[in-house]
Motif scaffolding. Structure first.
Motif, PDB file in Angstrom:
ATOM      1  N   PRO A 292       0.831  -1.214   0.000  1.00 18.24           N
ATOM      2  CA  PRO A 292       0.000   0.000   0.000  1.00 18.24           C
ATOM      3  C   PRO A 292       0.866   1.266   0.000  1.00 18.24           C
ATOM      4  O   PRO A 292       1.673   1.466   0.909  1.00 18.24           O
ATOM      5  N   GLN A 293       0.677   2.091  -1.008  1.00 14.44           N
ATOM      6  CA  GLN A 293       1.481   3.308  -1.140  1.00 14.44           C
ATOM      7  C   GLN A 293       0.819   4.482  -0.420  1.00 14.44           C
ATOM      8  O   GLN A 293      -0.401   4.630  -0.441  1.00 14.44           O
ATOM      9  N   ASN A 294       1.654   5.320   0.174  1.00  7.96           N
ATOM     10  CA  ASN A 294       1.185   6.462   0.958  1.00  7.96           C
ATOM     11  C   ASN A 294       0.853   7.621   0.019  1.00  7.96           C
ATOM     12  O   ASN A 294       1.625   8.572  -0.125  1.00  7.96           O
ATOM     13  N   LEU A 295      -0.313   7.528  -0.633  1.00  9.74           N
ATOM     14  CA  LEU A 295      -0.699   8.495  -1.651  1.00  9.74           C
ATOM     15  C   LEU A 295      -1.880   9.343  -1.200  1.00  9.74           C
ATOM     16  O   LEU A 295      -2.808   8.843  -0.554  1.00  9.74           O
ATOM     17  N   CYS A 296      -1.835  10.606  -1.555  1.00  6.68           N
ATOM     18  CA  CYS A 296      -2.927  11.544  -1.276  1.00  6.68           C
ATOM     19  C   CYS A 296      -3.245  12.330  -2.550  1.00  6.68           C
ATOM     20  O   CYS A 296      -2.453  12.338  -3.493  1.00  6.68           O
ATOM     21  N   ALA A 297      -4.374  12.974  -2.559  1.00  4.74           N
ATOM     22  CA  ALA A 297      -4.804  13.747  -3.729  1.00  4.74           C
ATOM     23  C   ALA A 297      -4.958  15.220  -3.376  1.00  4.74           C
ATOM     24  O   ALA A 297      -5.204  15.575  -2.214  1.00  4.74           O
TER      25      ALA A 297
ATOM     26  N   ARG B 185      -8.572   3.715   6.469  1.00  2.07           N
ATOM     27  CA  ARG B 185      -8.457   2.513   5.627  1.00  2.07           C
ATOM     28  C   ARG B 185      -7.033   2.360   5.100  1.00  2.07           C
ATOM     29  O   ARG B 185      -6.479   1.254   5.128  1.00  2.07           O
ATOM     30  N   LEU B 186      -6.442   3.449   4.656  1.00  2.00           N
ATOM     31  CA  LEU B 186      -5.076   3.406   4.157  1.00  2.00           C
ATOM     32  C   LEU B 186      -4.110   2.940   5.247  1.00  2.00           C
ATOM     33  O   LEU B 186      -3.253   2.076   5.017  1.00  2.00           O
ATOM     34  N   GLU B 187      -4.256   3.494   6.442  1.00  3.70           N
ATOM     35  CA  GLU B 187      -3.367   3.124   7.544  1.00  3.70           C
ATOM     36  C   GLU B 187      -3.565   1.666   7.955  1.00  3.70           C
ATOM     37  O   GLU B 187      -2.606   0.962   8.280  1.00  3.70           O
ATOM     38  N   ALA B 188      -4.822   1.215   7.935  1.00  2.00           N
ATOM     39  CA  ALA B 188      -5.104  -0.178   8.292  1.00  2.00           C
ATOM     40  C   ALA B 188      -4.460  -1.142   7.296  1.00  2.00           C
ATOM     41  O   ALA B 188      -3.923  -2.193   7.680  1.00  2.00           O
ATOM     42  N   LEU B 189      -4.495  -0.788   6.012  1.00  2.00           N
ATOM     43  CA  LEU B 189      -3.893  -1.645   5.002  1.00  2.00           C
ATOM     44  C   LEU B 189      -2.374  -1.643   5.098  1.00  2.00           C
ATOM     45  O   LEU B 189      -1.728  -2.688   4.901  1.00  2.00           O
ATOM     46  N   LYS B 190      -1.791  -0.511   5.418  1.00  2.00           N
ATOM     47  CA  LYS B 190      -0.327  -0.459   5.593  1.00  2.00           C
ATOM     48  C   LYS B 190       0.101  -1.351   6.752  1.00  2.00           C
ATOM     49  O   LYS B 190       1.119  -2.054   6.681  1.00  2.00           O
ATOM     50  N   THR B 191      -0.688  -1.330   7.834  1.00  2.00           N
ATOM     51  CA  THR B 191      -0.383  -2.189   8.983  1.00  2.00           C
ATOM     52  C   THR B 191      -0.561  -3.661   8.629  1.00  2.00           C
ATOM     53  O   THR B 191       0.278  -4.507   8.967  1.00  2.00           O
ATOM     54  N   ALA B 192      -1.650  -3.970   7.914  1.00  2.00           N
ATOM     55  CA  ALA B 192      -1.903  -5.360   7.514  1.00  2.00           C
ATOM     56  C   ALA B 192      -0.818  -5.861   6.578  1.00  2.00           C
ATOM     57  O   ALA B 192      -0.418  -7.041   6.642  1.00  2.00           O
ATOM     58  N   TRP B 193      -0.321  -4.988   5.732  1.00  2.00           N
ATOM     59  CA  TRP B 193       0.727  -5.378   4.790  1.00  2.00           C
ATOM     60  C   TRP B 193       2.004  -5.801   5.528  1.00  2.00           C
ATOM     61  O   TRP B 193       2.622  -6.807   5.179  1.00  2.00           O
TER      62      TRP B 193
END
Length: 379
Positions: free
Chosen positions: A110-115, A340-348
């Protein structure tokens, strides 16, 4: 020693000083040169990035080089490695933030991307009228056209099927080699439905063919359906479309809006740089808004509100708040999307540790299971 000036001259000096300060402040907001990533030359994403780059150059004397790429990996690699700070992207931003499809390998995650902003584009589920399908749930058992090697289209199909309580396993999924062949398959009688935008020539051909055309309604007030769709891909918002094959202003159809292109950055981009970019995007709107028929959708009231494929950057949010565009609902969406992004980074991290001795295929199975578990725990 102080010098006394006549009042009229003092006023001129003060005004000139303010002007110089203002110009200096304005000139310092954007760097003198930037490199942006974008889709291939000839794409609408490249055309829009070029129009905005030209506007920035005219107003702020900023030199911009656009680095085009025909692949999602080719657009993301320069961004995540710092060779570009801004990229005009589409659904691959979601894929990279979720570590799916091209970005599910161990070298990504999961990449730490923002818009900063993203123009809305519409699309929907289209069927042949003679297939007698009137709702998403009625697609069960029907022939649905997917596109080989095109996850951007396929994930939208999966999400819209989920709206009707279905998955790819509930339909007869037929894979076509190209997007064009998938769209043509309806008029040719090889499939009954697919996902597409409303204006390709194949859709007009379908409308004029013996099969006819029907766009399936995606009611904006179906909270349960939108929740199911959001679990698969939280990138859509309701959109009533009236332009395209089989559509009129008098008879629009409820579809979905997604963002293409979006200005995507690394979340660790300095707040002041993110703020300066979206401020420049806003201040040059009148310069680029007539460049193409869809450029007016870059107005912040449309491009500066969620949902997007990734969370908004804090620097962009600060400017959007100042402009009165950002709302409590927008902040609630962004908080949820960032969680959601942080949860996926942790799960990864856990998946990489657990699967360090696994084959790539086994690791992919492990990651998909842990990704689903992490997402489900957020509800």
């Amino acid at each position: 020693m102080f010098t006394t000036y006549p009042k009229y001259l003092l006023g001129s000096i003060l005004a000139f000083g303010s002007f110089v300060a203002a110009v200096g402040a304005q000139a310092q907001e954007l760097p003198k040169s930037m490199t942006w990533g974008a889709y291939d030359v000839g794409s609408s994403g490249y055309a829009e990035a070029s129009a905005i780059a030209d506007a920035f150059s005219r107003k702020f004397d900023t030199r911009i080089r656009i680095q085009p790429s025909g692949s999602s990996i080719g657009r993301l690699q320069p961004l995540v490695h710092g060779r570009t700070d801004y990229a005009f992207l589409a659904t691959e931003a979601f894929f990279a933030s979720e570590a799916i499809y091209d970005f599910a390998s161990r070298k990504w995650g999961p990449q730490n991307l923002c818009a900063l902003a993203g123009r809305p584009a519409s699309g929907g589920l289209v069927t042949a009228a003679d297939a007698d399908i009137h709702s998403v749930s009625e697609l069960k058992g029907k022939r649905v056209a997917y596109v080989a090697g095109n996850p951007s289209i396929n994930v939208k199909l999966d999400a819209l099927l989920a709206f009707g309580g279905l998955s790819g396993a509930d339909v007869e999924a037929i894979s076509f080699p190209t997007y064009a062949s998938a769209m043509s398959s309806l008029a040719e009688g090889k499939a009954d439905a697919t996902f597409t935008v409303t204006t390709p020539s194949q859709m007009y051909e379908l409308a004029e063919s013996p099969r006819g055309i029907r766009w399936l309604d995606i009611p904006p007030d179906d909270a349960a359906g939108w929740k199911k769709m959001g679990t698969v891909a939280p990138i859509f918002s309701p959109f009533a479309e009236s332009v395209g094959a089989g559509l009129t202003k008098e008879h629009p159809v409820n579809m979905v809006a997604y963002r293409y292109p979006m200005v995507v950055v690394r979340c660790d981009l300095d707040d002041k740089d993110a703020y300066a970019f979206i401020k420049a995007l806003d201040e040059t709107y009148d310069v680029y808004k007539d460049a193409t028929s869809v450029m007016p959708r870059w107005e912040l009231s449309q491009s500066g509100v969620p949902p997007l494929d990734v969370p908004f950057h804090d620097g962009a949010i600060r400017y959007l708040k100042e402009k009165g565009v950002w709302s409590e609902d927008a902040q609630a969406w962004n908080d949820k999307r960032m969680a959601r992004l942080e949860a996926l980074k942790t799960a990864w991290k856990g998946a990489v540790q657990e699967g360090k001795d696994m084959s790539d295929e086994a690791f992919d199975t492990l990651w998909q299971a842990q990704r689903t578990e992490a997402i489900n725990k957020l509800d």
